[in-house]
Design a protein around this motif. Structure first.
Motif, mmCIF file in Angstrom:
data_model
loop_
_atom_site.group_PDB
_atom_site.id
_atom_site.type_symbol
_atom_site.label_atom_id
_atom_site.label_comp_id
_atom_site.label_asym_id
_atom_site.label_seq_id
_atom_site.Cartn_x
_atom_site.Cartn_y
_atom_site.Cartn_z
ATOM 1 N N ALA A 4 1.071 -1.242 -0.135
ATOM 2 C CA ALA A 4 0.020 -0.046 0.111
ATOM 3 C C ALA A 4 0.840 1.122 -0.052
ATOM 4 C CB ALA A 4 -0.995 -0.001 1.258
ATOM 5 N N TYR A 5 1.998 1.211 0.818
ATOM 6 C CA TYR A 5 2.771 2.422 0.800
ATOM 7 C C TYR A 5 3.476 2.552 -0.461
ATOM 8 C CZ TYR A 5 6.363 5.544 2.289
ATOM 9 O OH TYR A 5 7.438 6.702 2.353
ATOM 10 N N ALA A 6 4.224 1.347 -0.830
ATOM 11 C CA ALA A 6 4.844 1.608 -2.102
ATOM 12 C C ALA A 6 3.969 1.976 -3.439
ATOM 13 C CB ALA A 6 5.316 -0.006 -2.451
ATOM 14 N N PHE A 7 2.755 1.752 -3.348
ATOM 15 C CA PHE A 7 1.824 2.204 -4.324
ATOM 16 C C PHE A 7 1.569 3.485 -4.318
ATOM 17 C CE2 PHE A 7 -2.631 2.637 -6.278
ATOM 18 C CZ PHE A 7 -2.364 2.759 -7.411
ATOM 19 N N ALA A 91 -2.061 10.541 -16.707
ATOM 20 C CA ALA A 91 -0.739 10.184 -15.772
ATOM 21 C C ALA A 91 -0.788 8.808 -15.461
ATOM 22 C CB ALA A 91 -0.405 11.085 -14.839
ATOM 23 N N LEU A 92 -2.079 8.424 -14.757
ATOM 24 C CA LEU A 92 -1.995 7.066 -14.285
ATOM 25 C C LEU A 92 -2.824 5.651 -14.745
ATOM 26 C CD1 LEU A 92 -2.942 8.553 -10.514
ATOM 27 C CD2 LEU A 92 -0.549 7.656 -11.314
ATOM 28 N N HIS A 93 -3.805 6.244 -15.482
ATOM 29 C CA HIS A 93 -4.748 5.069 -15.889
ATOM 30 C C HIS A 93 -3.980 4.334 -17.038
ATOM 31 C CE1 HIS A 93 -8.438 3.423 -16.995
ATOM 32 N NE2 HIS A 93 -8.429 3.387 -18.343
ATOM 33 N N ARG A 94 -3.845 3.070 -16.476
ATOM 34 C CA ARG A 94 -3.106 2.037 -17.486
ATOM 35 C C ARG A 94 -1.679 2.336 -17.612
ATOM 36 N NH1 ARG A 94 -8.549 0.133 -20.598
ATOM 37 N NH2 ARG A 94 -9.573 -0.897 -18.824
ATOM 38 N N ALA A 95 -1.227 3.143 -17.049
ATOM 39 C CA ALA A 95 0.094 3.536 -17.333
ATOM 40 C C ALA A 95 1.275 2.510 -16.921
ATOM 41 C CB ALA A 95 0.689 4.868 -16.285
ATOM 42 N N ASP A 96 2.278 2.335 -17.801
ATOM 43 C CA ASP A 96 3.200 1.434 -17.554
ATOM 44 C C ASP A 96 4.280 1.721 -16.452
ATOM 45 O OD1 ASP A 96 4.905 -0.801 -17.976
ATOM 46 O OD2 ASP A 96 6.052 -0.105 -19.475
ATOM 47 N N LEU A 97 3.739 1.421 -14.980
ATOM 48 C CA LEU A 97 4.689 1.982 -14.013
ATOM 49 C C LEU A 97 5.224 0.502 -13.425
ATOM 50 C CD1 LEU A 97 1.817 4.366 -12.506
ATOM 51 C CD2 LEU A 97 3.839 4.900 -13.906
ATOM 52 N N ALA A 98 6.308 0.918 -12.539
ATOM 53 C CA ALA A 98 6.899 -0.433 -11.981
ATOM 54 C C ALA A 98 7.135 -0.226 -10.425
ATOM 55 C CB ALA A 98 8.324 -0.563 -12.619
ATOM 56 N N LEU A 99 6.892 -0.926 -9.525
ATOM 57 C CA LEU A 99 7.153 -0.907 -8.270
ATOM 58 C C LEU A 99 8.321 -1.582 -7.663
ATOM 59 C CD1 LEU A 99 3.454 -1.963 -6.956
ATOM 60 C CD2 LEU A 99 4.501 0.022 -6.645
ATOM 61 N N PRO A 100 8.870 -1.153 -6.688
ATOM 62 C CA PRO A 100 10.119 -1.876 -6.137
ATOM 63 C C PRO A 100 9.875 -3.360 -5.953
ATOM 64 C CG PRO A 100 9.233 -0.543 -4.393
ATOM 65 C CD PRO A 100 8.510 -0.426 -5.681
ATOM 66 N N ASP A 101 11.019 -4.284 -5.976
ATOM 67 C CA ASP A 101 10.788 -5.434 -5.438
ATOM 68 C C ASP A 101 10.442 -5.653 -4.043
ATOM 69 O OD1 ASP A 101 11.619 -6.739 -7.933
ATOM 70 O OD2 ASP A 101 13.630 -6.752 -7.573
ATOM 71 N N PRO A 102 9.644 -6.403 -3.526
ATOM 72 C CA PRO A 102 9.234 -7.726 -4.286
ATOM 73 C C PRO A 102 7.624 -7.539 -4.901
ATOM 74 C CG PRO A 102 8.433 -7.784 -2.032
ATOM 75 C CD PRO A 102 9.081 -6.510 -2.291
ATOM 76 N N VAL A 130 -8.284 5.452 -7.824
ATOM 77 C CA VAL A 130 -7.129 4.669 -8.361
ATOM 78 C C VAL A 130 -7.075 3.494 -7.829
ATOM 79 C CG1 VAL A 130 -4.831 4.721 -9.104
ATOM 80 C CG2 VAL A 130 -6.130 6.898 -8.866
ATOM 81 N N ARG A 131 -7.537 2.371 -8.769
ATOM 82 C CA ARG A 131 -7.384 1.041 -8.425
ATOM 83 C C ARG A 131 -6.089 0.109 -9.044
ATOM 84 N NH1 ARG A 131 -9.938 -3.195 -11.246
ATOM 85 N NH2 ARG A 131 -10.130 -5.211 -10.099
ATOM 86 N N SER A 132 -5.516 -0.642 -7.967
ATOM 87 C CA SER A 132 -4.348 -1.379 -8.573
ATOM 88 C C SER A 132 -4.637 -2.746 -7.967
ATOM 89 C CB SER A 132 -3.138 -0.834 -8.017
ATOM 90 O OG SER A 132 -3.027 -0.919 -6.559
ATOM 91 N N ILE A 133 -3.960 -3.629 -8.797
ATOM 92 C CA ILE A 133 -3.683 -5.086 -7.867
ATOM 93 C C ILE A 133 -2.390 -5.281 -8.155
ATOM 94 C CG2 ILE A 133 -3.953 -7.505 -8.462
ATOM 95 C CD1 ILE A 133 -6.711 -6.874 -9.576
ATOM 96 N N ILE A 134 -1.913 -5.574 -7.077
ATOM 97 C CA ILE A 134 -0.027 -5.636 -6.647
ATOM 98 C C ILE A 134 0.099 -6.997 -6.466
ATOM 99 C CG2 ILE A 134 1.863 -4.978 -5.441
ATOM 100 C CD1 ILE A 134 0.403 -2.186 -5.007
ATOM 101 N N GLU A 135 0.878 -7.845 -7.195
ATOM 102 C CA GLU A 135 1.531 -9.172 -6.748
ATOM 103 C C GLU A 135 2.611 -9.001 -6.011
ATOM 104 O OE1 GLU A 135 1.938 -10.937 -10.686
ATOM 105 O OE2 GLU A 135 -0.321 -10.997 -10.951
ATOM 106 N N THR A 136 2.647 -10.100 -4.875
ATOM 107 C CA THR A 136 3.928 -9.832 -4.212
ATOM 108 C C THR A 136 4.793 -11.296 -4.568
ATOM 109 O OG1 THR A 136 2.810 -8.930 -2.118
ATOM 110 C CG2 THR A 136 5.044 -10.244 -1.885
ATOM 111 N N GLU A 137 5.954 -11.004 -5.066
ATOM 112 C CA GLU A 137 6.879 -12.014 -5.659
ATOM 113 C C GLU A 137 7.253 -12.810 -4.209
ATOM 114 O OE1 GLU A 137 10.001 -10.287 -7.468
ATOM 115 O OE2 GLU A 137 8.477 -9.505 -9.067
ATOM 116 N N THR A 138 7.016 -14.247 -4.218
ATOM 117 C CA THR A 138 7.697 -14.828 -2.992
ATOM 118 C C THR A 138 8.755 -15.841 -3.295
ATOM 119 O OG1 THR A 138 5.890 -16.620 -3.841
ATOM 120 C CG2 THR A 138 5.286 -15.173 -1.793
#
Length: 138
Positions: A4-7, A91-102, A130-138
């Motif tokens: 949540a904070y990363a987003f 700026a945000l809608h379906r933008a190609d954005l990247a979050l930090p690992d993980p 603004v809606r997002s789905i964030i996956e966590t790499e395990t």
């Protein structure tokens, strides 16, 4: 760092790096607005946020819905608040954005925008979801 904070951090950085948004609000994107008397309009503040489980077939995921509030003072006219909201959407809608690992951003969209006049008769307010789905790499 939580997803949540990363987003939220990613959204803030994206808005502050977007020339169209900056042209309208300068650097006034806040987690909380400055104290009364020090505040300059227009600005953007972060509002409530919700998170829900979004796990799917061996993928750990979280759905986040983040509210952005646009505030403008133009004698109650909504046009400036709407222009700012539109710039944020672009700026945000379906933008190609990247979050930090993980974390990995699987979905990012502006789900809704609502503009209205505040009761003071001077302030225009737009609420952006603004809606997002964030996956966590395990």
């Amino acid at each position: 760092m939580s997803s949540a904070y990363a987003f939220q951090q990613l959204v803030e950085e994206t808005l502050l790096a977007n020339p169209a948004v900056v042209a309208l609000v300068n650097n006034r994107v806040y987690e909380a607005p400055p104290p009364k008397g020090a505040r300059v309009f227009p600005d953007v503040t972060f509002g409530p946020a919700d998170s829900d489980d979004a796990d799917a077939d061996c993928i750990d995921g979280v759905e986040h819905v983040l509210q952005l509030d646009v505030w403008a003072r133009d004698y109650g006219r909504l046009s400036l608040a709407k222009r700012i909201a539109d710039a944020i959407r672009k700026a945000l809608h379906r933008a190609d954005l990247a979050l930090p690992d993980p974390y990995a951003l699987a979905l990012n969209e502006v789900a809704s925008i609502r503009a209205f006049q505040d009761p003071d008769g001077l302030t225009a307010h737009a609420v952006i979801s603004v809606r997002s789905i964030i996956e966590t790499e395990t």
